[in-house]
Write a protein that holds these residues in place. Structure first.
Motif, PDB file in Angstrom:
ATOM      1  N   THR B  75     -14.316   4.976  -2.479  1.00  0.00           N
ATOM      2  CA  THR B  75     -13.722   3.807  -3.129  1.00  0.00           C
ATOM      3  C   THR B  75     -12.365   4.096  -3.733  1.00  0.00           C
ATOM      4  O   THR B  75     -11.744   3.228  -4.299  1.00  0.00           O
ATOM      5  CB  THR B  75     -14.652   3.311  -4.243  1.00  0.00           C
ATOM      6  N   ASN B  76     -11.864   5.389  -3.754  1.00  0.00           N
ATOM      7  CA  ASN B  76     -10.604   5.690  -4.450  1.00  0.00           C
ATOM      8  C   ASN B  76      -9.850   6.779  -3.709  1.00  0.00           C
ATOM      9  O   ASN B  76      -9.761   7.915  -4.152  1.00  0.00           O
ATOM     10  CB  ASN B  76     -10.892   6.114  -5.899  1.00  0.00           C
ATOM     11  N   THR B  77      -9.350   6.455  -2.564  1.00  0.00           N
ATOM     12  CA  THR B  77      -8.641   7.453  -1.774  1.00  0.00           C
ATOM     13  C   THR B  77      -7.152   7.399  -2.079  1.00  0.00           C
ATOM     14  O   THR B  77      -6.551   6.321  -2.160  1.00  0.00           O
ATOM     15  CB  THR B  77      -8.861   7.185  -0.284  1.00  0.00           C
ATOM     16  N   THR B  78      -6.548   8.594  -2.402  1.00  0.00           N
ATOM     17  CA  THR B  78      -5.094   8.688  -2.591  1.00  0.00           C
ATOM     18  C   THR B  78      -4.481   9.078  -1.269  1.00  0.00           C
ATOM     19  O   THR B  78      -4.864  10.077  -0.656  1.00  0.00           O
ATOM     20  CB  THR B  78      -4.749   9.735  -3.652  1.00  0.00           C
ATOM     21  N   TYR B  79      -3.540   8.266  -0.885  1.00  0.00           N
ATOM     22  CA  TYR B  79      -2.852   8.556   0.365  1.00  0.00           C
ATOM     23  C   TYR B  79      -1.472   9.094   0.034  1.00  0.00           C
ATOM     24  O   TYR B  79      -0.803   8.623  -0.887  1.00  0.00           O
ATOM     25  CB  TYR B  79      -2.730   7.285   1.217  1.00  0.00           C
ATOM     26  N   SER B  80      -1.008  10.111   0.608  1.00  0.00           N
ATOM     27  CA  SER B  80       0.312  10.692   0.359  1.00  0.00           C
ATOM     28  C   SER B  80       1.133  10.637   1.633  1.00  0.00           C
ATOM     29  O   SER B  80       0.610  10.705   2.737  1.00  0.00           O
ATOM     30  CB  SER B  80       0.183  12.143  -0.110  1.00  0.00           C
ATOM     31  N   VAL B  81       2.416  10.474   1.325  1.00  0.00           N
ATOM     32  CA  VAL B  81       3.362  10.472   2.439  1.00  0.00           C
ATOM     33  C   VAL B  81       4.215  11.718   2.297  1.00  0.00           C
ATOM     34  O   VAL B  81       4.860  11.914   1.273  1.00  0.00           O
ATOM     35  CB  VAL B  81       4.237   9.202   2.403  1.00  0.00           C
ATOM     36  N   GLN B  82       4.217  12.570   3.223  1.00  0.00           N
ATOM     37  CA  GLN B  82       4.986  13.815   3.172  1.00  0.00           C
ATOM     38  C   GLN B  82       6.476  13.525   3.321  1.00  0.00           C
ATOM     39  O   GLN B  82       6.879  12.482   3.831  1.00  0.00           O
ATOM     40  CB  GLN B  82       4.515  14.765   4.280  1.00  0.00           C
ATOM     41  N   ASP B  83       7.245  14.503   2.809  1.00  0.00           N
ATOM     42  CA  ASP B  83       8.689  14.364   2.831  1.00  0.00           C
ATOM     43  C   ASP B  83       9.176  14.076   4.255  1.00  0.00           C
ATOM     44  O   ASP B  83       8.864  14.802   5.190  1.00  0.00           O
ATOM     45  CB  ASP B  83       9.323  15.666   2.310  1.00  0.00           C
ATOM     46  N   GLY B  84       9.887  12.990   4.405  1.00  0.00           N
ATOM     47  CA  GLY B  84      10.468  12.655   5.689  1.00  0.00           C
ATOM     48  C   GLY B  84       9.562  11.910   6.632  1.00  0.00           C
ATOM     49  O   GLY B  84       9.939  11.632   7.780  1.00  0.00           O
ATOM     50  N   GLN B  85       8.319  11.618   6.199  1.00  0.00           N
ATOM     51  CA  GLN B  85       7.389  10.961   7.095  1.00  0.00           C
ATOM     52  C   GLN B  85       7.628   9.468   7.215  1.00  0.00           C
ATOM     53  O   GLN B  85       7.081   8.817   8.093  1.00  0.00           O
ATOM     54  CB  GLN B  85       5.946  11.235   6.651  1.00  0.00           C
ATOM     55  N   LEU B  86       8.378   8.916   6.175  1.00  0.00           N
ATOM     56  CA  LEU B  86       8.719   7.512   6.331  1.00  0.00           C
ATOM     57  C   LEU B  86       9.776   7.396   7.420  1.00  0.00           C
ATOM     58  O   LEU B  86      10.758   8.151   7.438  1.00  0.00           O
ATOM     59  CB  LEU B  86       9.250   6.947   5.008  1.00  0.00           C
TER      60      LEU B  86
END
Lengths: 61, 535
Positions: B75-86
């Motif tokens: 119910t509480n997943t943190t999603y991260s975006v790595q440097d440069g992945q956008l």
């Protein structure tokens, strides 16, 4: 010799032989001073305290 | 006849409608399997209980596609975006660092230069131009205040004073003050020779526990030691003092007293005649306060006593005060206010001491055992009460200096009552006079011979003496028209009067005189003839 010694003094009339008056003062034998019997003289007050403490001045000659 | 039996083929198709069927008369076996379609279900007709799913329905489960009630896996997943992945407008660490350095509400401001009375270049220091600060631009104060500077050089407002007060400087190192002055324009110092100007007897006197224990150098200020065992030193008039004073009384310890016994003391004291204190009204409800001020310097810091001993018509009175010497070998000004004594008997109105100002340098417990911080009857224990610092007496080479002593009526210290040397000398000579000899050339007085062994003569005085004086012994030379003789003798007093400037003396022990001749009395051997009416 005590610290103080009494002294008798005489004044004479003009003829030099008739006693005009006599009076007494006090000699401080240590300081070599004469102290009049004046209640206002502080050395005389000291003398009186000295006598009151039980001391006796030497008699006059 | 009532119809009791109907065969199925006797009924027309769709003949029986809902009105011919009783309520709750059709059970589930009369439906064809799978015959109830969506149109025959009412909205909201199927509840949880009508579902065949496994598991338990509840507020933490949901119906999964496999027909089971199941708890959601996360119910509480943190999603991260790595440097440069956008893929577009990537947000980098450098961007974060830059943004993190910008203060809240920051803007792109450029500091301008300032001109006029207050100038600056960009974001540099601002400078106030000379003559730019007018009174209108100064901070407000209290009406009547003035601005001076403190020891740190910072401006400081003082005052306002009281009506009629004047601004008095206490010299460098002390801020000026608004002070009262008497109507005459100058304060009236009840103390004489407070500036230590006059020293008729000389400028130095060696004193010791087994020698001079009570003596003067500066007129009016005696040092007394009592029951000391080892103590000695030098009392002197020295050229020293704070601004405004050139002379001071100085004590320098030679051999120190190893310890102050209960019955020992050392003090400097000054007496004031009762008749000069009548305006204080002590011993009455109109008693006036007095203020003592003085400059003091010592090699030994600490708390020193200052006692006021007042001789009264019946029963003497004492009040004990203290002053602190904060910095060694530094002139410090002290002020002590003494309330008027409304109790006790009144002051005598005579030439005896009505007030003694005492500066203890050491005091045994017999003399400082009681601290009378307000006027009290005299006892031995409060004579030097409140004194604490004995270090001047118990320390070899220790020094204690004092000058600029003033006692004035009221509770505000005025400027020092400077007197000319001539004025001060004349006051001092009320208590002590001397005639200094020079070989046998100095005339002491003139008179007549009396009989063959007495000389009567009158000594002119500088001023009338306070009391009939104590006289010293000197070598005398007597001269008449027909005789000359000498003798070492202590005169006796024929006549002293409080208002007379002549003292009549008699010396006995002369030899071979002729009666009733004019006579001159000289000091022989340069002896100094002294007349002491010290109070």
């Amino acid at each position: 010799m005590a610290k103080y010694k009494l002294r008798n003094n005489i004044t004479y009339a003009l003829d030099g032989t008739t006693v005009q008056s006599t009076y007494e003062d006090i000699l401080d034998t240590e300081l070599k001073t004469s102290i009049p019997k004046d209640p206002g003289n502080t050395d005389y007050k000291d003398y009186l305290e000295w006598v009151a403490a039980g001391n006796t001045a030497d008699a006059a000659d | 006849m009532a119809l009791t039996q109907v065969k199925a083929d006797g009924l027309t198709a769709d003949l029986i409608d809902e009105t011919k069927l009783a309520d709750n008369s059709i059970d589930s076996e009369h439906y064809n399997d799978g015959s109830i379609d969506n149109a025959h279900l009412a909205d909201d007709a199927v509840g949880v209980d009508e579902l065949s799913a496994t598991g338990t329905a509840g507020n933490t489960t949901y119906l999964r596609g496999d027909n089971s009630w199941t708890v959601p896996p996360d119910t509480n997943t943190t999603y991260s975006v790595q440097d440069g992945q956008l893929s577009e407008n990537n947000f980098t660490d450098a961007d974060h660092t830059k943004l993190n350095g910008i203060a809240a509400s920051a803007n792109n401001y450029v500091h301008p230069n300032h001109s006029g009375d207050v100038t600056s270049s960009a974001d540099g220091a601002t400078t106030i131009a000379d003559n730019a600060v007018t009174l209108a631009h100064m901070a407000g104060g209290t009406d009547g205040q003035i601005i001076t500077y403190d020891a740190s050089g910072d401006p400081k407002a003082i005052g306002p004073g009281l009506d009629g007060q004047v601004l008095t400087s206490a010299g460098a190192g002390a801020e000026p003050a608004f002070e009262a002055i008497p109507a005459s324009g100058t304060p009236n110092n009840l103390i004489y020779n407070g500036a230590m100007q006059v020293a008729q007897r000389g400028t130095s006197l060696a004193m010791a526990h087994d020698g001079n224990t009570n003596g003067f150098v500066v007129d009016g200020w005696a040092l007394q030691m009592h029951n000391m065992d080892e103590f000695d030193g030098t009392l002197a008039q020295v050229t020293d003092g704070p601004a405004g004073f050139t002379k001071a009384l100085k004590w320098t310890t030679g051999t120190a007293e190893s310890a102050i016994a209960t019955d020992e003391y050392v003090m400097v004291r000054h007496h004031i005649e009762s008749q000069n204190l009548q305006h204080l009204n002590w011993g009455t409800s109109d008693a006036q306060a007095v203020m003592l001020s003085f400059w003091v310097k010592s090699s030994v810091t600490g708390t020193y006593g200052c006692s006021f001993y007042s001789g009264r018509s019946s029963g003497n009175r004492v009040i004990n005060t203290t002053y602190a010497i904060s910095s060694a070998d530094t002139w410090e000004k002290k002020t002590i206010t003494i309330a008027g004594d409304t109790a006790g008997s009144v002051l005598n109105n005579d030439a005896d001491a009505g007030l003694s100002i005492i500066f203890p340098l050491a005091a045994g417990s017999n003399y400082d055992g009681t601290n009378s911080s307000s006027w009290a009857n005299y006892s031995t224990a409060n004579y030097l009460g409140a004194h604490a610092q004995d270090g001047v007496v118990t320390t070899g080479s220790a020094t204690w200096l004092i000058t600029g002593i003033q006692l004035e009526t009221g509770s505000t210290a005025g400027s020092f009552d400077y007197k000319s040397y001539t004025e001060e000398l004349a006051i001092c000579q009320r208590y002590y006079q001397q005639i200094e000899g020079s070989n046998d050339n100095v005339l002491i007085g003139a008179g007549r011979s009396s009989g063959t062994t007495y000389g009567l003569f009158s000594v002119p005085l500088a001023v009338p003496l306070r009391a009939s004086p104590t006289l010293s012994s000197i070598d005398w030379s007597f001269f008449t028209a027909t005789n000359q003789t000498g003798v070492t003798a202590t005169p006796s007093i024929i006549k002293w009067a409080a208002h007379s400037s002549v003292l009549s003396l008699q010396v006995a022990g002369l030899s071979s005189m002729t009666n009733a001749r004019c006579l001159s009395a000289y000091s022989n051997n340069a002896d100094t003839f002294t007349m002491s009416s010290e109070i």
